[in-house]
Design a protein around this motif. Structure first.
Motif, mmCIF file in Angstrom:
data_model
loop_
_atom_site.group_PDB
_atom_site.id
_atom_site.type_symbol
_atom_site.label_atom_id
_atom_site.label_comp_id
_atom_site.label_asym_id
_atom_site.label_seq_id
_atom_site.Cartn_x
_atom_site.Cartn_y
_atom_site.Cartn_z
ATOM 1 N N GLU A 52 25.212 50.258 30.857
ATOM 2 C CA GLU A 52 26.217 49.884 30.724
ATOM 3 C C GLU A 52 26.567 48.580 31.417
ATOM 4 O O GLU A 52 25.931 48.531 32.689
ATOM 5 C CB GLU A 52 27.453 50.819 31.372
ATOM 6 N N ASP A 53 27.320 47.513 31.056
ATOM 7 C CA ASP A 53 27.631 46.427 31.658
ATOM 8 C C ASP A 53 28.807 46.504 32.595
ATOM 9 O O ASP A 53 29.727 47.435 32.067
ATOM 10 C CB ASP A 53 27.905 45.381 30.610
ATOM 11 N N HIS A 54 28.781 46.290 33.624
ATOM 12 C CA HIS A 54 30.075 46.383 34.668
ATOM 13 C C HIS A 54 30.408 45.029 35.353
ATOM 14 O O HIS A 54 29.558 44.200 35.606
ATOM 15 C CB HIS A 54 29.545 47.317 35.733
ATOM 16 N N ASN A 55 31.646 44.725 35.407
ATOM 17 C CA ASN A 55 32.261 43.551 36.164
ATOM 18 C C ASN A 55 32.962 44.046 37.247
ATOM 19 O O ASN A 55 34.396 43.986 37.121
ATOM 20 C CB ASN A 55 33.214 42.944 35.046
ATOM 21 N N HIS A 56 32.606 44.495 38.346
ATOM 22 C CA HIS A 56 33.281 45.103 39.582
ATOM 23 C C HIS A 56 33.222 44.030 40.644
ATOM 24 O O HIS A 56 32.053 43.698 40.895
ATOM 25 C CB HIS A 56 32.770 46.452 39.894
ATOM 26 N N ALA A 57 34.303 43.727 41.288
ATOM 27 C CA ALA A 57 34.398 42.747 42.286
ATOM 28 C C ALA A 57 33.607 43.600 43.532
ATOM 29 O O ALA A 57 32.752 42.844 44.492
ATOM 30 C CB ALA A 57 35.754 42.695 42.871
ATOM 31 N N ASP A 74 20.247 59.668 32.891
ATOM 32 C CA ASP A 74 19.567 58.478 33.562
ATOM 33 C C ASP A 74 20.744 57.241 33.489
ATOM 34 O O ASP A 74 20.753 56.798 32.197
ATOM 35 C CB ASP A 74 18.238 57.987 33.142
ATOM 36 N N TYR A 75 21.188 56.710 34.213
ATOM 37 C CA TYR A 75 22.005 55.904 34.276
ATOM 38 C C TYR A 75 21.731 54.427 34.628
ATOM 39 O O TYR A 75 21.292 54.172 35.780
ATOM 40 C CB TYR A 75 23.558 56.161 34.971
ATOM 41 N N ILE A 76 22.151 53.368 33.920
ATOM 42 C CA ILE A 76 21.466 51.821 34.533
ATOM 43 C C ILE A 76 23.025 51.129 34.244
ATOM 44 O O ILE A 76 23.394 51.050 33.306
ATOM 45 C CB ILE A 76 20.609 51.031 33.635
ATOM 46 N N ALA A 77 23.322 50.691 35.603
ATOM 47 C CA ALA A 77 24.501 49.520 35.526
ATOM 48 C C ALA A 77 24.099 48.132 35.748
ATOM 49 O O ALA A 77 23.223 47.891 36.516
ATOM 50 C CB ALA A 77 25.461 49.999 36.519
ATOM 51 N N ILE A 78 24.544 47.137 34.844
ATOM 52 C CA ILE A 78 24.025 45.915 34.774
ATOM 53 C C ILE A 78 25.229 44.948 35.042
ATOM 54 O O ILE A 78 26.393 45.124 34.361
ATOM 55 C CB ILE A 78 23.684 45.417 33.417
ATOM 56 N N ARG A 79 25.100 44.046 35.709
ATOM 57 C CA ARG A 79 26.315 43.016 35.973
ATOM 58 C C ARG A 79 26.744 42.233 34.750
ATOM 59 O O ARG A 79 25.846 41.802 34.214
ATOM 60 C CB ARG A 79 25.857 42.022 36.979
ATOM 61 N N ALA A 80 27.905 42.509 34.254
ATOM 62 C CA ALA A 80 28.310 41.815 33.093
ATOM 63 C C ALA A 80 28.248 40.402 33.387
ATOM 64 O O ALA A 80 28.533 39.594 34.359
ATOM 65 C CB ALA A 80 29.807 42.245 32.876
ATOM 66 N N GLY A 81 27.906 39.563 32.325
ATOM 67 C CA GLY A 81 28.012 38.056 32.124
ATOM 68 C C GLY A 81 26.812 37.376 32.564
ATOM 69 O O GLY A 81 26.825 36.400 32.662
ATOM 70 N N ILE A 82 25.745 38.211 33.198
ATOM 71 C CA ILE A 82 24.580 37.483 33.527
ATOM 72 C C ILE A 82 23.709 37.163 32.461
ATOM 73 O O ILE A 82 23.807 37.539 31.311
ATOM 74 C CB ILE A 82 23.746 38.518 34.468
ATOM 75 N N ASN A 83 22.948 35.948 32.699
ATOM 76 C CA ASN A 83 22.170 35.315 31.476
ATOM 77 C C ASN A 83 21.330 36.395 30.739
ATOM 78 O O ASN A 83 20.797 37.337 31.507
ATOM 79 C CB ASN A 83 21.524 33.962 31.771
ATOM 80 N N LEU A 86 17.946 37.138 32.724
ATOM 81 C CA LEU A 86 18.353 38.061 34.048
ATOM 82 C C LEU A 86 18.622 39.381 33.633
ATOM 83 O O LEU A 86 18.220 40.484 33.982
ATOM 84 C CB LEU A 86 19.370 37.292 34.858
ATOM 85 N N ARG A 87 19.443 39.612 32.454
ATOM 86 C CA ARG A 87 19.941 40.702 32.205
ATOM 87 C C ARG A 87 18.508 41.986 31.679
ATOM 88 O O ARG A 87 18.362 42.934 31.942
ATOM 89 C CB ARG A 87 20.782 40.858 30.812
ATOM 90 N N ILE A 88 17.679 41.174 30.922
ATOM 91 C CA ILE A 88 16.417 41.949 30.419
ATOM 92 C C ILE A 88 15.561 42.112 31.668
ATOM 93 O O ILE A 88 14.989 43.317 31.663
ATOM 94 C CB ILE A 88 15.683 40.934 29.496
ATOM 95 N N THR A 89 15.287 41.543 32.425
ATOM 96 C CA THR A 89 14.630 41.648 33.743
ATOM 97 C C THR A 89 15.196 42.604 34.625
ATOM 98 O O THR A 89 14.518 43.376 35.150
ATOM 99 C CB THR A 89 14.083 40.398 34.614
ATOM 100 N N THR A 90 16.244 42.622 34.702
ATOM 101 C CA THR A 90 17.046 43.537 35.507
ATOM 102 C C THR A 90 16.868 45.082 34.832
ATOM 103 O O THR A 90 16.686 45.860 35.544
ATOM 104 C CB THR A 90 18.507 43.146 35.559
ATOM 105 N N ILE A 91 17.148 45.034 33.566
ATOM 106 C CA ILE A 91 17.073 46.432 32.898
ATOM 107 C C ILE A 91 15.615 46.799 33.262
ATOM 108 O O ILE A 91 15.327 47.991 33.216
ATOM 109 C CB ILE A 91 17.428 46.230 31.343
ATOM 110 N N ALA A 92 14.644 45.926 32.965
ATOM 111 C CA ALA A 92 13.354 46.306 32.886
ATOM 112 C C ALA A 92 12.904 46.693 34.398
ATOM 113 O O ALA A 92 12.259 47.889 34.650
ATOM 114 C CB ALA A 92 12.289 45.155 32.600
ATOM 115 N N HIS A 93 13.411 46.074 35.435
ATOM 116 C CA HIS A 93 13.273 46.617 36.643
ATOM 117 C C HIS A 93 13.721 48.027 37.070
ATOM 118 O O HIS A 93 12.902 48.556 37.433
ATOM 119 C CB HIS A 93 14.047 45.618 37.718
ATOM 120 N N GLU A 94 15.147 48.268 36.568
ATOM 121 C CA GLU A 94 15.589 49.707 36.660
ATOM 122 C C GLU A 94 14.755 50.611 35.699
ATOM 123 O O GLU A 94 14.530 51.852 36.378
ATOM 124 C CB GLU A 94 17.244 49.477 36.220
ATOM 125 N N ILE A 95 14.311 50.322 34.732
ATOM 126 C CA ILE A 95 13.547 51.263 34.001
ATOM 127 C C ILE A 95 12.328 51.458 34.710
ATOM 128 O O ILE A 95 11.612 52.822 34.730
ATOM 129 C CB ILE A 95 13.202 50.623 32.512
#
Length: 171
Positions: A52-57, A74-83, A86-95
């Motif tokens: 899920e994409d999240h936009n939490h302060a 298994d749950y992965i949260a990704i910062r909403a709006g990142i390029n 960076l989104r792909i590498t963040t997901i890959a890192h969490e996986i």
């Protein structure tokens, strides 16, 4: 940490990463899509993967995402709006963390977690495990190898520009 400690960590990381990537390559080949990686992760872990994409302060600025193993998914949260890169590498890192088994199991369900969601608590629930240099080294190396193996179809022009900026080329 001594040089001997570093070489032990490095060789252990290399072994773990090789074993995980050999498993991925055996099922998906050397090039695969993000969707195929999601399916592989779900099959390997025998659990549903929710991203899920999240936009939490309250999500700290240096954190682009995190993962947590809940009772039912298994749950992965990704910062909403990142390029996209960076989104792909963040997901890959969490996986990478999930495939390497770096998480403790939590007994709340996704619904319970979302009801009282607190990104600061969630990011650091596994504290001692996730802050371990060994765990981060495995996840970082897996992230690199996974991203290098992803099908070019998921990499758009902006990602190519970011890759080129750092002196590389996707293909």
């Amino acid at each position: 940490m001594s040089n001997n400690d570093h070489s032990f960590i490095y060789s252990a990381v290399q072994r773990d990463v090789k074993q995980i990537m050999d498993g991925i390559y055996a099922f998906l080949g050397k090039r695969f899509s993000l969707d195929e990686l999601y399916l592989y992760t779900q099959c390997f872990r025998q659990r549903t993967l929710v991203i899920e994409d999240h936009n939490h302060a309250s999500l700290s600025a240096e954190v682009n995402g995190y993962s947590i193993v809940l009772a039912d998914v298994d749950y992965i949260a990704i910062r909403a709006g990142i390029n996209p890169f960076l989104r792909i590498t963040t997901i890959a890192h969490e996986i990478g963390h999930l495939l390497a088994g770096h998480h403790l199991l939590h007994y709340e369900t996704l619904t319970q977690f979302q009801r009282h969601y607190c990104p600061i608590d969630a990011q650091f629930r596994d504290g001692s495990l996730l802050n371990n240099v060994y765990c981060e080294s495995v996840a970082n190396l897996l992230e690199t190898l996974i991203v290098e193996s992803l099908d070019a179809a998921i990499i758009d022009d902006s990602t190519q520009k970011v890759w080129a900026y750092f002196g590389g080329e996707y293909r």
